[in-house]
Design an enzyme around this catalytic site. Structure first.
Site, PDB file in Angstrom:
ATOM      1  N   SER A   1       0.786  -1.224   0.000  1.00 39.41           N
ATOM      2  CA  SER A   1       0.000   0.000   0.000  1.00 39.41           C
ATOM      3  C   SER A   1       0.823   1.282   0.000  1.00 39.41           C
ATOM      4  O   SER A   1       0.458   2.265  -0.642  1.00 39.41           O
ATOM      5  CB  SER A   1      -0.900  -0.046   1.225  1.00 39.41           C
ATOM      6  OG  SER A   1      -1.432   1.190   1.493  1.00 39.41           O
TER       7      SER A   1
ATOM      8  N   HIS B   1      -4.882  -4.697  -2.774  1.00 43.72           N
ATOM      9  CA  HIS B   1      -4.640  -3.561  -3.682  1.00 43.72           C
ATOM     10  C   HIS B   1      -4.496  -3.999  -5.135  1.00 43.72           C
ATOM     11  O   HIS B   1      -3.937  -3.268  -5.950  1.00 43.72           O
ATOM     12  CB  HIS B   1      -3.389  -2.794  -3.240  1.00 43.72           C
ATOM     13  CG  HIS B   1      -3.576  -2.105  -1.933  1.00 43.72           C
ATOM     14  ND1 HIS B   1      -4.294  -0.931  -1.798  1.00 43.72           N
ATOM     15  CD2 HIS B   1      -3.191  -2.450  -0.681  1.00 43.72           C
ATOM     16  CE1 HIS B   1      -4.312  -0.571  -0.529  1.00 43.72           C
ATOM     17  NE2 HIS B   1      -3.661  -1.484   0.179  1.00 43.72           N
TER      18      HIS B   1
ATOM     19  N   LYS C   1     -12.027  -2.107  -1.886  1.00 42.02           N
ATOM     20  CA  LYS C   1     -11.121  -1.168  -2.562  1.00 42.02           C
ATOM     21  C   LYS C   1     -11.548  -1.051  -4.032  1.00 42.02           C
ATOM     22  O   LYS C   1     -12.534  -0.403  -4.312  1.00 42.02           O
ATOM     23  CB  LYS C   1      -9.671  -1.582  -2.325  1.00 42.02           C
ATOM     24  CG  LYS C   1      -9.322  -1.296  -0.850  1.00 42.02           C
ATOM     25  CD  LYS C   1      -7.964  -1.724  -0.392  1.00 42.02           C
ATOM     26  CE  LYS C   1      -7.801  -1.321   1.078  1.00 42.02           C
ATOM     27  NZ  LYS C   1      -6.879  -2.161   1.823  1.00 42.02           N
TER      28      LYS C   1
HETATM   29  C1  LIG Z   1      -7.187  -2.681   3.232  1.00 42.39           C
HETATM   30  C2  LIG Z   1      -6.461  -3.939   3.407  1.00 42.39           C
HETATM   31  C3  LIG Z   1      -7.015  -5.003   4.124  1.00 42.39           C
HETATM   32  C4  LIG Z   1      -8.307  -4.871   4.869  1.00 42.39           C
HETATM   33  O1  LIG Z   1      -9.414  -4.874   4.021  1.00 42.39           O
HETATM   34  P1  LIG Z   1     -10.775  -4.198   4.528  1.00 42.39           P
HETATM   35  O2  LIG Z   1     -11.814  -4.790   3.654  1.00 42.39           O
HETATM   36  O3  LIG Z   1     -10.602  -2.728   4.333  1.00 42.39           O
HETATM   37  O4  LIG Z   1     -10.937  -4.576   5.955  1.00 42.39           O
HETATM   38  C5  LIG Z   1      -6.320  -6.190   4.188  1.00 42.39           C
HETATM   39  N1  LIG Z   1      -5.123  -6.325   3.597  1.00 42.39           N
HETATM   40  C6  LIG Z   1      -4.540  -5.319   2.914  1.00 42.39           C
HETATM   41  C7  LIG Z   1      -3.214  -5.530   2.261  1.00 42.39           C
HETATM   42  C8  LIG Z   1      -5.187  -4.092   2.802  1.00 42.39           C
HETATM   43  O5  LIG Z   1      -4.609  -3.099   2.156  1.00 42.39           O
END
Ligand SMILES: *Cc1c(COP(=O)(O)O)cnc(C)c1O
Length: 415
Positions: A207, A235, A265
């Site tokens: 991220s 991502h 996302k």
């Molecule tokens: C955002 C994220 C999560 C969590 O996902 P949510 O649905 O927002 O709880 C898990 N792993 C990674 C790598 C993330 O970036």
């Protein structure tokens, strides 16, 4: 009657104060520059205003800003087609699942989404959770490994899943298959590990750096020691081949044992998923506590995610994203900025933490919302602006963004 009636009679000697002092904790956080605030906006999408604060506080900013800070990469969270799918399912199935899916909460909306996820991920089955966080925590704990080999920059929900699992956690250098081999070799020499189960876990796209894990080499290393692999595509899901992630792009669907990700996302909805073999999914729906003891994903979220998956598969939304991303990257680099990574996440390197914060403030003044990322999230001296363009940004938006970076960078002497 006095409001004191539930209070115990005053004791001879008062007990020591065993309560909490949130205010002092907040002060420590503020002193360490770690205090955070909510960031109210009036809507989700490429442009937003600050939401009016019901408490009457002054809004954080005036006027419309360009939002380059979300993870809504395909720009689907504000898409009418997702809204229509969610609304129809809300009316026909319900707004909430009403119970765990093991009781009465398992609806056609869940089943249909899981079928499509499994097809996209090229696995036998998939299982949806109420969030990606819940999917990671529940899955790693349910696998109950003896040892987890985890990339140094893995997401907090992986870190928490490792802790909850009680496994020995071996952190290997970020994105380094040789370091992973070294860590596994070391454990194999140090302990009798013949009866152990090992899990290698990594994000596919990181991220804060926007870089990609060397998945094939990590799979080779895991295979050499007989370990399982788990890849978090939070991502990447929706952005690559056939609407899949990096695992699909690299042709590794058969080699990664556990594919995991989020629906919140690029897919613009809410929830998390795991994709893998039929026995894996069957085990998780029995043993993952964040699945068993949590209400099923809201059916409208499942329907929205399914519609997003359909749109992602078609591809033109993805093409639009990659166009916006390359135009933004090229524009920034032409001005003299160093842009890290190699994905849709564009970390613009600044260096000093105060400079990064000042640049983010200037961008904000110029109408661009993009956060400064600084230590402890990233190493000292690598503070940056994390820029995340989306498929919903127009060529005009890109020009506005670049103009803001040019003005702000020149004013502060960064370029
Ligand atoms: C955002 C994220 C999560 C969590 O996902 P949510 O649905 O927002 O709880 C898990 N792993 C990674 C790598 C993330 O970036």
């Amino acid at each position: 009657m006095s409001s004191d009636r539930h209070r115990p009679q005053a004791a001879e000697t008062d007990p020591p104060d065993r309560g909490f002092d949130p205010e002092s904790r907040l002060r420590s956080r503020a002193a360490a520059d770690l205090r955070r605030d909510l960031a109210p906006v009036d809507r989700v999408g490429p442009r937003a205003r600050t939401a009016p604060d019901p408490g009457g506080d002054a809004p954080a900013w005036d006027g419309e800003r360009l939002v380059l800070a979300s993870n809504d990469y395909l720009g689907l969270a504000g898409d009418d087609r997702l809204a229509a799918a969610a609304a129809e399912t809300a009316r026909e199935v319900g707004t909430g699942a009403g119970a765990s899916r093991l009781v009465v909460g398992d609806t056609p909306a869940h089943r249909a989404l899981e079928r499509d996820l499994a097809a996209t991920k090229r696995t036998e089955r998939a299982l949806v959770f109420s969030s990606g966080y819940a999917a990671n925590v529940g899955t790693i704990a349910a696998l109950d490994p003896d040892a987890v080999f985890s990339d140094a920059l893995n997401h907090a929900s992986i870190v928490d899943g490792c802790r909850l699992s009680g496994a020995d956690v071996e952190i290997y250098d970020h994105g380094d298959p040789e370091a992973l081999r070294g860590a596994m070799g070391q454990r194999a020499r140090d302990v009798d590990t013949t009866d152990e189960s090992w899990l290698v876990v990594t994000d596919s796209v990181f991220s804060m750096d926007g870089d990609v894990a060397p998945l094939a080499a990590l799979c080779d290393a895991a295979d050499a020691f007989g370990a399982w692999t788990m890849v978090d595509e939070a991502h990447a899901t929706g952005l690559h081949d056939g609407g899949g992630g990096i695992v699909q792009r690299e042709g590794l669907s058969d080699r990664v044992d556990v594919q995991l990700g989020t629906l919140s996302k690029a897919l613009g909805a809410q929830g998390g998923y795991v994709a893998g073999s039929d026995p894996l999914v069957e085990h998780l729906l029995n043993a993952a506590r964040s699945f068993v003891f949590s209400t099923g994903l809201a059916p409208p979220a499942a329907a929205a995610a399914r519609e997003a998956l359909r749109i992602a598969r078609e591809g033109d939304r993805r093409d639009r994203l990659w166009n916006v991303v390359s135009r933004t990257r090229e524009g920034l680099e032409a001005m003299g900025y160093e842009v890290l990574g190699g994905t849709q996440i564009l970390p613009v390197l600044v260096g000093d933490r105060a400079d990064a914060v000042a640049l983010a403030d200037r961008l904000h003044e110029a109408g661009v919302v993009a956060p400064a990322i600084r230590p402890p999230t990233v190493p000292e001296g690598t503070s940056r602006i994390r820029l995340a363009p989306t498929a919903a940004h127009t060529p005009d938006d890109v020009d506005r963004c670049l103009a803001a970076f040019e003005a702000a960078g020149t004013e502060s002497g960064l370029i």
